[in-house]
Design an enzyme around this catalytic site. Structure first.
Site, PDB file in Angstrom:
ATOM      1  CG  ASP A 182      -1.651  -1.120   1.250  1.00  0.00           C
ATOM      2  OD1 ASP A 182      -1.544  -2.054   0.613  1.00  0.00           O
ATOM      3  OD2 ASP A 182      -2.803  -1.177   2.070  1.00  0.00           O
ATOM      4  CD  GLU A 211      -1.178  -5.855   8.893  1.00  0.00           C
ATOM      5  OE1 GLU A 211      -1.372  -5.227   9.923  1.00  0.00           O
ATOM      6  OE2 GLU A 211      -1.466  -5.450   7.701  1.00  0.00           O
TER       7      GLU A 211
HETATM    8  C1  GLC Z   1      -2.965  -4.451   3.732  1.00  0.00           C
HETATM    9  C2  GLC Z   1      -1.964  -5.004   2.978  1.00  0.00           C
HETATM   10  C3  GLC Z   1      -2.446  -5.677   1.779  1.00  0.00           C
HETATM   11  C4  GLC Z   1      -3.242  -6.961   2.306  1.00  0.00           C
HETATM   12  C5  GLC Z   1      -4.495  -6.423   3.128  1.00  0.00           C
HETATM   13  C6  GLC Z   1      -4.965  -7.644   4.037  1.00  0.00           C
HETATM   14  O1  GLC Z   1      -3.974  -3.714   2.733  1.00  0.00           O
HETATM   15  O2  GLC Z   1      -0.885  -3.946   2.467  1.00  0.00           O
HETATM   16  O3  GLC Z   1      -1.236  -6.388   1.018  1.00  0.00           O
HETATM   17  O4  GLC Z   1      -3.728  -7.915   1.385  1.00  0.00           O
HETATM   18  O5  GLC Z   1      -3.866  -5.437   4.307  1.00  0.00           O
HETATM   19  O6  GLC Z   1      -3.975  -8.066   4.807  1.00  0.00           O
END
Ligand code: GLC
Length: 414
Positions: free
Chosen positions: A161, A385
């Site tokens: 992101d 995460e």
């Molecule tokens: C965030 C991350 C993305 C992922 C999402 C759900 O947006 O950047 O890569 O898919 O979270 O975990």
């Protein structure tokens, strides 16, 4: 091969806890829906102990496929006011309420691996899924190519992101009309670990533009200020094409078009080589400018079946430079931030893709080293995460589906 039993049980528990019946959420609270590439990794995790459930995960993802072939980055199965931007902001009309963009297309590769867990049982499931996967792949080839490289139309599509790759493109964007909105992510986790408001204004501006254009790809191609050819999209699409050829051949399908796609994408991957940087980089399609970023996605070349000696040397040195590789940004870059999301932290999911690629291309030593370091990280700091690459400290959300799946399918087996 060692397998840490209690961690394996914990990893299964994370998947089972995040299971919503026919799809898995990345983590409760922060991400209450089905995310595209998270879900593909979840399927691979499930395949280690429940192959049937793995297929269901992939099948649910493709139930959200649009008529034109696109498979959205989020499926909003059940409305949850704790998440922003939700379905009412995207304004999409697919078979399941969804976002209007994609994510790295690793589903085909994960499906291929799931199939290998039980080829006989999986054959009819694969036969049904295969045409849908090919349709999504063709959609990407139709709408997203620039000189053979695959472009992203929103930072969220790459799954990285707030990577510095988008900084220059975002700086040229006007987000002054974005209006008032309330973020939800920073009410679940530490704001220091998340993208800034400056970035968020631009993410939402791009969503508003897509909605105004009715998510019409031709209109977006003509009007969106954001179109960047990037290593994540290009390398994962190239890998998907190769796996689709393999699956198609096994099913007795004609794979000629897919083979031609492989060649086009290989040529496209070469256009991401930034000689000055000495690495695979992102380039803005409108300005022609390089991002100048060596990210963890740069190391996905092997995953795509692309050999590169310079990258191998760089990988060896980054493995020495930080305790917990592979950082999402070069630690020597000005933009590096060890805790802020995709501007420095290490992500187990990307490590697994890099590791699978290294092993496929015969770099066993590096593959094992990376898997062991990732296993150590998870043992010490849990199913977070993402992680600080120097200290290993957990960041973002906890009990994360893809980190648990990575343990089950790859790191925990090193
Ligand atoms: C965030 C991350 C993305 C992922 C999402 C759900 O947006 O950047 O890569 O898919 O979270 O975990």
């Amino acid at each position: 091969m060692t397998h840490d039993i209690s961690l394996t049980e914990q990893a299964r528990d994370v998947l089972i806890t995040n299971d919503r019946g026919s799809y898995t959420v990345p983590t409760a609270g922060l991400y209450p829906y089905q995310w595209n590439w998270d879900s593909a990794v979840a399927a691979l995790g499930f395949a280690q102990f429940d192959v049937e459930r793995a297929w269901v995960e992939l099948e649910t993802l493709f139930q959200g496929q649009w008529a034109d072939g696109m498979v959205p980055h989020i499926l909003f199965h059940k409305n949850d006011p704790g998440y922003f931007p939700g379905p009412e902001v995207w304004g999409c009309e697919g078979p399941i309420p969804s976002s209007g963009i994609i994510q790295p297309p690793i589903a085909a590769t994960m499906a291929h691996l799931v199939w290998q867990r039980d080829p006989e049982m999986g054959r009819p499931r694969m036969a049904a899924l295969y045409p849908k996967m090919v349709k999504w792949h063709s959609w990407i080839m139709r709408w997203r190519l620039h000189r053979g490289a695959v472009c992203t139309t929103h930072p969220w599509e790459t799954g990285r992101d707030n990577a510095p790759d988008w900084d220059k493109t975002m700086a040229r964007m006007d987000a002054s009309d974005v209006g008032e909105y309330t973020r939800r992510d920073t009410s679940h986790v530490n704001a220091e670990d998340r993208p800034t408001k400056y970035d968020y204004d631009r993410y939402i501006t791009l969503v508003q533009l897509g909605r105004r254009l009715n998510w019409d790809q031709a209109a977006m191609l003509a009007q969106s200020p954001f179109r960047v050819a990037d290593p994540t999209m290009t390398f994962t699409t190239l890998r998907a094409a190769r796996d689709l050829v393999k699956m198609g051949t096994a099913l007795g399908e004609d794979t000629q078009t897919l083979e031609a796609d492989v060649a086009r994408l290989e040529a496209g991957a070469a256009t991401l080589w930034n000689e000055e940087l000495g690495g695979f980089d992102s380039r803005d399609v409108h300005s022609g400018e390089w991002a100048g970023c060596l990210s963890n996605a740069s190391y996905l070349c092997w995953f795509a079946g692309v050999e590169n000696r310079v990258m191998l040397t760089k990988l060896r040195s980054i493995m020495e430079r930080v305790a917990y590789p592979v950082p999402s940004n070069d630690p020597d870059a000005e933009t590096f931030d060890a805790r802020r999301y995709w501007r420095g932290p290490t992500w187990a999911i990307v490590n697994m893709l890099i590791g699978l690629g290294l092993a496929d291309m015969g770099h066993e030593e590096e593959a094992t080293d990376l898997a062991k370091k990732t296993a150590h990280l998870i043992k010490e700091h849990g199913f977070a995460e993402y992680f600080d690459p120097f200290s290993g400290a957990a960041a973002g959300g906890g009990s994360f589906t893809w980190t648990a799946a990575v343990w089950l399918a790859w790191a925990g087996r090193a």
